[in-house]
Design a protein around this motif. Sequence first.
Motif, short mmCIF file in Angstrom:
data_model
loop_
_atom_site.label_atom_id
_atom_site.label_comp_id
_atom_site.label_asym_id
_atom_site.label_seq_id
_atom_site.Cartn_x
_atom_site.Cartn_y
_atom_site.Cartn_z
N LEU A 245 0.82 -1.21 0.00
CA LEU A 245 0.00 0.00 0.00
C LEU A 245 0.85 1.26 0.00
O LEU A 245 0.34 2.36 0.20
CB LEU A 245 -0.94 0.01 1.21
CG LEU A 245 -2.18 -0.88 1.08
CD1 LEU A 245 -2.96 -0.92 2.39
CD2 LEU A 245 -3.08 -0.40 -0.05
N PHE A 368 -8.40 4.23 5.90
CA PHE A 368 -7.86 3.73 4.63
C PHE A 368 -7.44 2.27 4.79
O PHE A 368 -7.83 1.40 3.99
CB PHE A 368 -6.67 4.60 4.23
CG PHE A 368 -5.99 4.17 2.96
CD1 PHE A 368 -6.55 4.44 1.73
CD2 PHE A 368 -4.76 3.52 3.01
CE1 PHE A 368 -5.90 4.05 0.55
CE2 PHE A 368 -4.11 3.13 1.84
CZ PHE A 368 -4.69 3.40 0.61
N VAL A 372 -9.38 -1.31 3.34
CA VAL A 372 -8.67 -2.31 2.54
C VAL A 372 -8.66 -3.66 3.25
O VAL A 372 -8.82 -4.71 2.62
CB VAL A 372 -7.24 -1.84 2.25
CG1 VAL A 372 -6.45 -2.92 1.52
CG2 VAL A 372 -7.25 -0.56 1.42
N GLY A 394 -4.05 4.86 -3.13
CA GLY A 394 -5.24 4.08 -3.44
C GLY A 394 -5.61 4.15 -4.91
O GLY A 394 -5.97 3.14 -5.53
N SER A 400 -9.20 2.71 -5.37
CA SER A 400 -10.02 3.86 -5.02
C SER A 400 -9.97 4.92 -6.11
O SER A 400 -9.09 4.91 -6.98
CB SER A 400 -9.56 4.48 -3.70
OG SER A 400 -8.28 5.09 -3.84
#
Length: 458
Positions: A245, A368, A372, A394, A400
């Motif tokens: 991420l 966030f 996820v 994202g 996203s």
Amino acid sequence: MDSARRPILFVSLPESGLANPLLVLAEELSRRNVPDLWFATDEPRRGDVKKTGVGSPVEFASTGEVVTELSAVTWDDAVYREVTQSSRFKAHRAVVRHSYKPGRHEEKFHKLAAVVDEVKPALMVIDCISAFAIELAISRKIPFVLSVPFVPSNVLTAFVPFTKGYTPRGFPVPHTGLPYPMTLPQRMSNALFKWRNLAMFLTPEMSKVVAEENRRRKAHGIGKLSLMTRIDRADLVLCNSIAELDYPFDIPEKIRLVGAMVPPLPEASQDDDVSRWLDEQSSVIYAGFGTITRLTQEQVDAMVEVTRRLEGRHQVLWKLPSEQQHMLPPKESLPANLRVESWVPSQLDVLAHPNVKVFFTHGGGNGFNEGVYFGKPLVVRPLWVDCYDQAARGRDFGISLTLDRPRDMDVDDVIDKLTRVLETPSFRENAERLGALQRAAGGRETAAELVLGHPALA
């Protein structure tokens, strides 16, 4: 201290984004009946700390009332507008100016020092924003573990030129919301952000503040500290995210990516009204913009209109604080597919529900990562500072979309982003893939093992 005692002292500012991951970790240690657990934070979180004692007790240690300058929730409307303005640098500068108050940090330092004198901790576990606690641990030579609720580069990237950092040269500076790699104009903007940061601390006003901070630290035998000192001096850094991420770079070995800190679920009874309502729906958009967001009348009206246009296709569960609900139209004129709650028994239970298809969020670190974790794609309305960074990642990782004009809450823009995320399978597929990696990281269980394995507790 009794040689058999090995107290663990958690320290956090009261903000949900900082304290909640540590509360989950403290509860996990309590569940394992680890003795001598203490949690130091401000008075409003006393009840939350007590609830974590599900096995062995977790003792609350007060650091006093909330200090306005250190708590975004308590900032007045003028400050809120300044720290959430559209200019990334000006908003970042406003956050620094309003929170960089040596005198107020000194107050917390002394209150925490009294706690340390009583508890005599063998180990401290500290949220990464509580500089006063990091300073105290360093001055007392107490081993400490750092808790990071952001992506790892947030605490490993230098904010100014010529200073130490762990990310590559040209990596996006935190709070810029820039991607990686960058175009030439983006690289220039990124470099300018660093130079403007440096210039900010060279103004007469900030120079006085820095001098005051240096005098204060010198009095405690600490000396000058940089942002990287908290990383360098920590024995271990627990980051509530995963490498996938963040943009790629070599992460130092002491940074342990444990994923989102999620307690055992369900947190609340599944017989509550919200859970029963979710069971009855087929497609729900959950809208929750965090504890700091303050919507305007125009933004509330826009959100109601968004829901109206989605009627017949999707339901909307909107967590809207009670103090902002006066801006809603009369109940009888609300769209039939809108459910407004000032509080939900558990946001995590909502995100875990299979009928929730997308999370409409401000993009803060906890939300966030939690979205996820449960494999939910996101639509992000960034609020401030780190929210723009999470939104960029994202978007680039295909989980996203970000509103084009977050401050406006443009109805057409919101409908477009929600519809695209809901109807494009790749968003859900990518979120589910990354969610599996989040869960595999181990969260609270991995973090507990790492803390209990610290030599100070041997």
